[in-house]
Design a protein around this motif. Structure first.
Motif, short mmCIF file in Angstrom:
data_model
loop_
_atom_site.label_atom_id
_atom_site.label_comp_id
_atom_site.label_asym_id
_atom_site.label_seq_id
_atom_site.Cartn_x
_atom_site.Cartn_y
_atom_site.Cartn_z
N ASN A 144 0.82 -1.20 0.00
CA ASN A 144 0.00 0.00 0.00
C ASN A 144 0.86 1.27 0.00
O ASN A 144 0.60 2.23 -0.72
CB ASN A 144 -0.86 -0.07 1.26
CG ASN A 144 -1.98 0.92 1.22
OD1 ASN A 144 -1.73 2.10 1.38
ND2 ASN A 144 -3.19 0.44 0.99
N LEU A 145 1.93 1.25 0.78
CA LEU A 145 2.81 2.41 0.86
C LEU A 145 3.55 2.63 -0.45
O LEU A 145 3.75 3.76 -0.89
CB LEU A 145 3.79 2.25 2.03
CG LEU A 145 3.17 2.44 3.41
CD1 LEU A 145 4.10 1.93 4.51
CD2 LEU A 145 2.84 3.91 3.66
N VAL A 146 3.94 1.54 -1.09
CA VAL A 146 4.62 1.67 -2.39
C VAL A 146 3.64 2.28 -3.40
O VAL A 146 3.99 3.18 -4.17
CB VAL A 146 5.12 0.29 -2.89
CG1 VAL A 146 5.56 0.35 -4.34
CG2 VAL A 146 6.27 -0.20 -2.02
N PHE A 147 2.39 1.85 -3.33
CA PHE A 147 1.37 2.33 -4.26
C PHE A 147 1.11 3.82 -4.07
O PHE A 147 0.93 4.57 -5.01
CB PHE A 147 0.10 1.50 -4.03
CG PHE A 147 -1.05 1.93 -4.88
CD1 PHE A 147 -1.09 1.63 -6.24
CD2 PHE A 147 -2.12 2.64 -4.32
CE1 PHE A 147 -2.15 2.04 -7.03
CE2 PHE A 147 -3.18 3.05 -5.11
CZ PHE A 147 -3.20 2.75 -6.46
N ARG A 148 1.10 4.24 -2.79
CA ARG A 148 0.74 5.64 -2.49
C ARG A 148 1.90 6.61 -2.69
O ARG A 148 1.72 7.82 -2.64
CB ARG A 148 0.31 5.73 -1.02
CG ARG A 148 -1.11 5.28 -0.80
CD ARG A 148 -1.53 5.66 0.60
NE ARG A 148 -1.19 4.64 1.57
CZ ARG A 148 -1.11 4.85 2.87
NH1 ARG A 148 -1.29 6.04 3.38
NH2 ARG A 148 -0.81 3.88 3.70
N TYR A 149 3.08 6.10 -2.87
CA TYR A 149 4.29 6.94 -2.89
C TYR A 149 4.26 8.00 -4.00
O TYR A 149 4.04 7.66 -5.16
CB TYR A 149 5.52 6.04 -3.05
CG TYR A 149 6.81 6.79 -2.92
CD1 TYR A 149 7.27 7.17 -1.68
CD2 TYR A 149 7.56 7.13 -4.04
CE1 TYR A 149 8.45 7.88 -1.55
CE2 TYR A 149 8.74 7.84 -3.92
CZ TYR A 149 9.18 8.21 -2.67
OH TYR A 149 10.35 8.92 -2.54
N GLU A 150 4.45 9.23 -3.65
CA GLU A 150 4.50 10.32 -4.64
C GLU A 150 5.96 10.71 -4.85
O GLU A 150 6.56 11.40 -4.02
CB GLU A 150 3.67 11.51 -4.17
CG GLU A 150 2.20 11.18 -4.04
CD GLU A 150 1.35 12.34 -3.51
OE1 GLU A 150 0.14 12.29 -3.73
OE2 GLU A 150 1.89 13.25 -2.86
N GLU A 151 6.50 10.23 -5.94
CA GLU A 151 7.93 10.38 -6.20
C GLU A 151 8.36 11.85 -6.28
O GLU A 151 7.66 12.66 -6.90
CB GLU A 151 8.26 9.68 -7.52
CG GLU A 151 9.74 9.54 -7.74
CD GLU A 151 10.03 8.53 -8.84
OE1 GLU A 151 10.81 8.88 -9.73
OE2 GLU A 151 9.47 7.42 -8.80
N PRO A 152 9.50 12.20 -5.69
CA PRO A 152 9.96 13.59 -5.79
C PRO A 152 10.23 13.97 -7.25
O PRO A 152 10.61 13.13 -8.05
CB PRO A 152 11.27 13.60 -4.99
CG PRO A 152 11.26 12.38 -4.16
CD PRO A 152 10.40 11.38 -4.87
N ASN A 153 9.99 15.23 -7.53
CA ASN A 153 10.18 15.73 -8.89
C ASN A 153 11.05 16.98 -8.80
O ASN A 153 10.63 18.01 -8.28
CB ASN A 153 8.78 16.06 -9.44
CG ASN A 153 8.83 16.74 -10.78
OD1 ASN A 153 9.91 17.06 -11.28
ND2 ASN A 153 7.68 16.95 -11.39
N GLY A 154 12.29 16.84 -9.29
CA GLY A 154 13.27 17.93 -9.17
C GLY A 154 12.87 19.19 -9.92
O GLY A 154 13.52 20.23 -9.78
#
Ligand SMILES: Nc1ncnc2c1ncn2[C@@H]1O[C@H](COP(=O)(O)OP(=O)(O)OP(=O)(O)O)[C@@H](O)[C@H]1O
Length: 292
Positions: A144-154
């Motif tokens: 669930n945490l992997v699914f919800r992860y909002e990847e940083p965007n430089g």
């Protein structure tokens, strides 16, 4: 002094990387003859030393409380003579934005270190940690945490500078991080009107924050009504240098109101001037549209 926001999947090696950073920075501080540097204290904040259990991520309410605990600890420890390593998933971009604003208000640099271990590898490390009892999340929670992860965007201001650390790399780019944050390669964020108190009462300020953002939302809504079916578009807000660059798909009013509420809650304690509210809200909308 700087805020280093660590971000990454569960069991990706965030603590492992934080320890490497801490050790390197501690050596640099101990070796420095510059009084400004030798008095720096390092604060390593993570769920373990904040007394937070992994289960907090299992429910929205407890997770929100955990975020509040981390956020208060960051605010408490971020001073002119400290480096704060916030070793947590920090996976919600709104939270990273808030911490970016916090650093800015403290006139200190910040950066994001993305522990870029791929999900499969994290899954493997998580299983191992569960098996040997050193940590790990239950499988459902992990997924669930992997699914919800909002990847940083430089590309967004709040996630930059962004340092991504691949799993195979021996260490994060330690010297570069040190130079960027402490060595003066990048100066502390210049104070601007976001950090200078405007001479208005708090009540006025909240009214202005509400009214100014509401006017901008109305302007976007009526522009969209006047340009049905149009993709993208630019809107000029009187008195604001940057235009609003609309995304390809039209924005619904609930979505705009949600962004407005987020912005208000992030900025309600700042006391910005009216013009500055307009500028920042337009920037915030553009950053959010761009990152979506
Ligand atoms: N790049 C790496 N090289 C070698 N070992 C690693 C690496 N990254 C992580 N590990 C190992 O993987 C395990 C999990 O790492 P760690 O506890 O740092 O993860 P974490 O992201 O902090 O976890 P959590 O989400 O529970 O806070 C540890 O045993 C750590 O030593």
């Amino acid at each position: 002094m700087p805020l280093i926001l660590i971000s990454g999947f569960p069991s990706s090696g965030k603590t492992y990387r934080s320890e490497q950073l801490k050790e390197y920075f501690a050596q640099k501080i101990a070796a420095s003859e510059d009084a400004r540097i030798s008095k720096i204290k390092i604060h390593h904040l993570n769920d373990q030393n904040l007394g937070l259990d992994r289960d907090v991520y299992g429910a929205a309410r407890s997770e929100k409380d955990a975020r509040a605990t981390l956020s208060s600890a960051i605010k408490r420890d971020l001073t002119a003579t400290s480096i704060v390593i916030a070793d947590s998933m920090n996976y919600i971009k709104g939270f990273r934005y808030q911490m970016f604003c916090e650093a800015k208000a403290q006139r200190t640099p910040s950066c994001v270190v993305h522990v870029g271990t791929p999900a499969d590898k994290c899954r493997e490390l998580n299983k191992k940690a569960l098996a040997d009892g050193t940590g790990g999340y239950q499988t459902d929670l992990f997924e669930n945490l992997v699914f919800r992860y909002e990847e940083p965007n430089g590309m967004t201001r709040w996630d930059s500078p962004l340092f991504t650390v691949p799993y195979e790399d021996e260490t994060p780019p330690l010297e570069e991080l040190w130079e960027t944050l402490v060595g003066g390669k990048v100066k502390a964020v210049k104070p601007n009107s976001a950090t200078i108190l405007a001479p208005v009462t708090e009540q006025n300020y909240l009214y202005e924050l509400d009214k100014t953002t509401s006017d901008i939302v109305s302007q976007i809504s009526s522009w969209q009504k006047d340009h049905p079916g149009e993709s993208g578009g630019e809107i000029t807000v009187p008195g604001v240098e940057n235009v609003i660059e609309l995304p390809a798909n039209p924005l619904g009013l609930p979505q705009l109101q949600r962004l407005r509420r987020q912005f208000i809650s992030m900025n309600r304690t700042h006391n910005l001037s009216k013009d500055r509210i307009k500028d920042l809200f337009v920037d915030y909308l553009n950053d959010t549209f761009q990152a979506a």
